[in-house]
Enzyme design. Structure first.
Site, PDB file in Angstrom:
ATOM      1  N   LYS A  12      -6.075 -10.966  12.180  1.00  0.00           N
ATOM      2  CA  LYS A  12      -5.308  -9.696  12.837  1.00  0.00           C
ATOM      3  C   LYS A  12      -5.409  -9.954  14.560  1.00  0.00           C
ATOM      4  O   LYS A  12      -4.478 -10.505  14.888  1.00  0.00           O
ATOM      5  CB  LYS A  12      -6.289  -8.504  12.573  1.00  0.00           C
ATOM      6  CG  LYS A  12      -6.418  -8.069  11.167  1.00  0.00           C
ATOM      7  CD  LYS A  12      -6.956  -6.544  10.973  1.00  0.00           C
ATOM      8  CE  LYS A  12      -6.979  -6.190   9.726  1.00  0.00           C
ATOM      9  NZ  LYS A  12      -5.814  -5.643   9.078  1.00  0.00           N
TER      10      LYS A  12
ATOM     11  N   ASP B 133     -17.247 -11.044   8.554  1.00  0.00           N
ATOM     12  CA  ASP B 133     -15.787 -10.875   8.554  1.00  0.00           C
ATOM     13  C   ASP B 133     -15.590 -10.241   9.760  1.00  0.00           C
ATOM     14  O   ASP B 133     -15.649  -8.989   9.574  1.00  0.00           O
ATOM     15  CB  ASP B 133     -15.439 -10.209   7.087  1.00  0.00           C
ATOM     16  CG  ASP B 133     -14.150  -9.917   6.972  1.00  0.00           C
ATOM     17  OD1 ASP B 133     -13.171 -10.346   7.832  1.00  0.00           O
ATOM     18  OD2 ASP B 133     -13.690  -9.556   6.175  1.00  0.00           O
TER      19      ASP B 133
ATOM     20  N   TYR C  22       0.751  -1.079   0.186  1.00  0.00           N
ATOM     21  CA  TYR C  22      -0.175   0.036   0.140  1.00  0.00           C
ATOM     22  C   TYR C  22       0.702   1.293   0.017  1.00  0.00           C
ATOM     23  O   TYR C  22       0.597   2.097   0.758  1.00  0.00           O
ATOM     24  CB  TYR C  22      -0.940  -0.069   1.294  1.00  0.00           C
ATOM     25  CG  TYR C  22      -2.239  -0.711   0.849  1.00  0.00           C
ATOM     26  CD1 TYR C  22      -3.128  -0.213  -0.108  1.00  0.00           C
ATOM     27  CD2 TYR C  22      -2.483  -2.186   1.463  1.00  0.00           C
ATOM     28  CE1 TYR C  22      -4.356  -1.061  -0.198  1.00  0.00           C
ATOM     29  CE2 TYR C  22      -3.451  -2.821   1.333  1.00  0.00           C
ATOM     30  CZ  TYR C  22      -4.434  -2.311   0.305  1.00  0.00           C
ATOM     31  OH  TYR C  22      -5.674  -3.186   0.041  1.00  0.00           O
TER      32      TYR C  22
ATOM     33  N   TYR D 113     -14.810  -4.300   2.827  1.00  0.00           N
ATOM     34  CA  TYR D 113     -13.455  -4.774   2.281  1.00  0.00           C
ATOM     35  C   TYR D 113     -13.158  -6.019   2.956  1.00  0.00           C
ATOM     36  O   TYR D 113     -13.283  -6.057   4.396  1.00  0.00           O
ATOM     37  CB  TYR D 113     -12.543  -3.618   2.894  1.00  0.00           C
ATOM     38  CG  TYR D 113     -10.916  -4.215   2.481  1.00  0.00           C
ATOM     39  CD1 TYR D 113     -10.446  -4.067   1.248  1.00  0.00           C
ATOM     40  CD2 TYR D 113     -10.240  -4.654   3.476  1.00  0.00           C
ATOM     41  CE1 TYR D 113      -9.289  -4.629   1.169  1.00  0.00           C
ATOM     42  CE2 TYR D 113      -9.142  -5.164   3.429  1.00  0.00           C
ATOM     43  CZ  TYR D 113      -8.402  -5.013   2.262  1.00  0.00           C
ATOM     44  OH  TYR D 113      -7.083  -5.597   1.747  1.00  0.00           O
TER      45      TYR D 113
END
Ligand SMILES: Cc1ncc(COP(=O)(O)O)c(C=O)c1O
Length: 448
Positions: A281, A252, A16, A146
């Site tokens: 995460k 999600d 990114y 996302y």
């Protein structure tokens, strides 16, 4: 330029990142991390206000997690996970099942958020194939959702800036408008609305349920889409519709899981039970990579058969259920219990939310949204008209640079400046971070 940074830029391509920007804004060499702070090689520190891309849960270098990792290193580093298993994975699966919604009974491990999502999409697809409903092969997703950067995860994501160029590679996914209250797709005001934005989902499911495998949603917060916090009623209704029209619900929780919204999982706010839950995460509290996809006995059952029937789930990753990662995850869950993290966080959360209220008075701040340890400020060029900044104005980048000078990591999502705070933060640290950010943003206004 520091010689390490020169070498970095010679050999490394960062995620990114427009690498040309690194000439003016080179990466910062971090050597040490403690609690909320990251220390660079020159002894300066930065407040990790975004939990190192939302994964650090209890602060950096938590001793209990660090020690669990050290202990695991002494016994088993890694082992393939087909034909073999190990205690950390077994214990973790048991723990995850005990803290997630009651219908989730099976855990499929992987190694990051995108693969946790990819697994759910493929399982849902194959479930319908295995069950003789071959036409059910499409997905529904939100236009600000996302779910990761693999092709399948991108196919069900809506963040155009990240995805546009790859669109020709995507499979079909019906996009529905997001419950983005500040920019309501139905032009309603939240205080008076009846979640009319659920309408497009309802109509789509009524017409096309026979060809839809699943709907995938981030519960309560569309994270990368701009930290869009949405009403739990939307999630409740979406879950109800999925059930009514016989379509899987994939939640999600990669970004929201492990306490970020004030509850262990965001779906608890809406008391919703998904068919699949994707985790990553925060699962290892930000120490090591790990992904997990949880599902029901019913879905598992559709794959369970004689080998020759072709129902096997042919999917896996080399580092699936890495034992060191699993040990870190178990230790993190111990920390939640021993330190009574979520209960103790209640006070911090209300202090944090109260402090964010001040931003509403700034002309440049169009919307302030928060839930749990997440807070976001949507910056606008014109508050009344909710007009966005032009892409070339790079407002987010300007604030990011100023933040760094004040020891803050305010890495924005477009025009959204946000905080994603770890539970180790103190009341005083919240004050410092929010106040410094306030001054930066307030002054930004006067410069324009
Ligand atoms: C909700 C959500 N799902 C999936 C992912 C992808 O996770 P990873 O970057 O570990 O592949 C992310 C990453 O930001 C995310 O926020």
């Amino acid at each position: 330029m520091d010689s390490w940074i020169k070498k970095d830029l010679k050999h490394i391509w960062h995620p990114y990142t427009q690498m040309k920007d690194c000439k003016i804004l080179p990466p910062i060499l971090i050597e040490k991390a403690r609690g909320l702070k990251l220390y660079d090689n020159k002894g300066s520190f930065y407040y990790d206000t975004i939990s190192s891309w939302w994964c650090n849960v209890h602060g950096h270098n938590h001793p209990r997690i660090k020690n669990a990792i050290k202990r695991q290193l002494d016994s088993l580093d890694h082992v393939l996970f087909a034909g073999f298993t190990h205690k950390p994975a077994i214990l973790l699966a048991e723990r995850l099942i005990s803290i997630t919604p009651g219908n989730l009974k099976k855990v499929f491990f992987s190694d990051n958020g995108s693969t946790a999502v990819e697994t759910a999409l493929k399982m849902s697809f194959q479930y319908w194939q295995n069950s003789g409903r071959e036409k059910k092969k499409n997905f529904i997703s939100l236009d600000y959702g996302y779910h990761g950067d693999t092709i399948a995860a991108m196919s069900v994501s809506g963040v155009d800036l990240f995805n546009e160029i790859f669109a020709p590679l995507f499979f079909k996914s019906y996009k529905i408008p997001s419950p983005y209250c500040y920019r309501c797709p139905m032009k309603k005001k939240r205080t008076f609305c009846d979640i009319e934005c659920i309408g497009p989902l309802e109509r789509l499911l009524r017409r096309r349920n026979s060809e839809i495998a699943a709907i995938i949603i981030e519960p309560l917060v569309l994270a990368a889409g701009g930290m869009i916090v949405y009403p739990k009623e939307y999630l409740k209704r979406a879950a109800h519709l999925a059930r009514k029209y016989n379509v899987h619900l994939i939640l999600d929780e990669v970004a929201t899981g492990f306490g970020r919204t004030g509850k262990m999982f965001a779906c608890e706010h809406a008391k919703v039970k998904p068919d699949f839950m994707c985790l990553s995460k925060g699962i290892t509290a930000g120490f090591l990579p790990l992904g997990a996809t949880l599902t029901t006995d019913e879905i598992y059952g559709a794959f369970y058969d004689d080998y020759k029937k072709g129902k096997t789930f042919y999917h896996g990753h080399t580092y699936t259920a890495n034992p060191i990662s699993c040990s870190a995850a178990l230790a993190s869950l111990d920390v939640f219990k021993r330190e009574d993290t979520l209960r103790k966080a209640e006070g911090l959360i209300s202090i944090f939310h109260n402090r964010l209220e001040r931003f509403r008075g700034l002309d440049i701040v169009g919307d302030v949204r928060c839930i749990g340890m997440i807070g976001a400020l949507e910056l606008v060029r014109d508050k009344k008209g909710k007009k966005k900044f032009g892409i070339n104005e790079r407002i987010g980048l300007r604030i990011y640079k100023k933040g760094l000078r004040e020891s803050l990591i305010l890495r924005p999502l477009g025009d959204i400046v946000y905080f994603y705070l770890p539970f180790s933060i103190t009341k005083d640290e919240i004050g410092v971070i929010v106040d410094k950010t306030f001054d930066i943003i307030k002054n930004e206004r006067s410069v324009r």
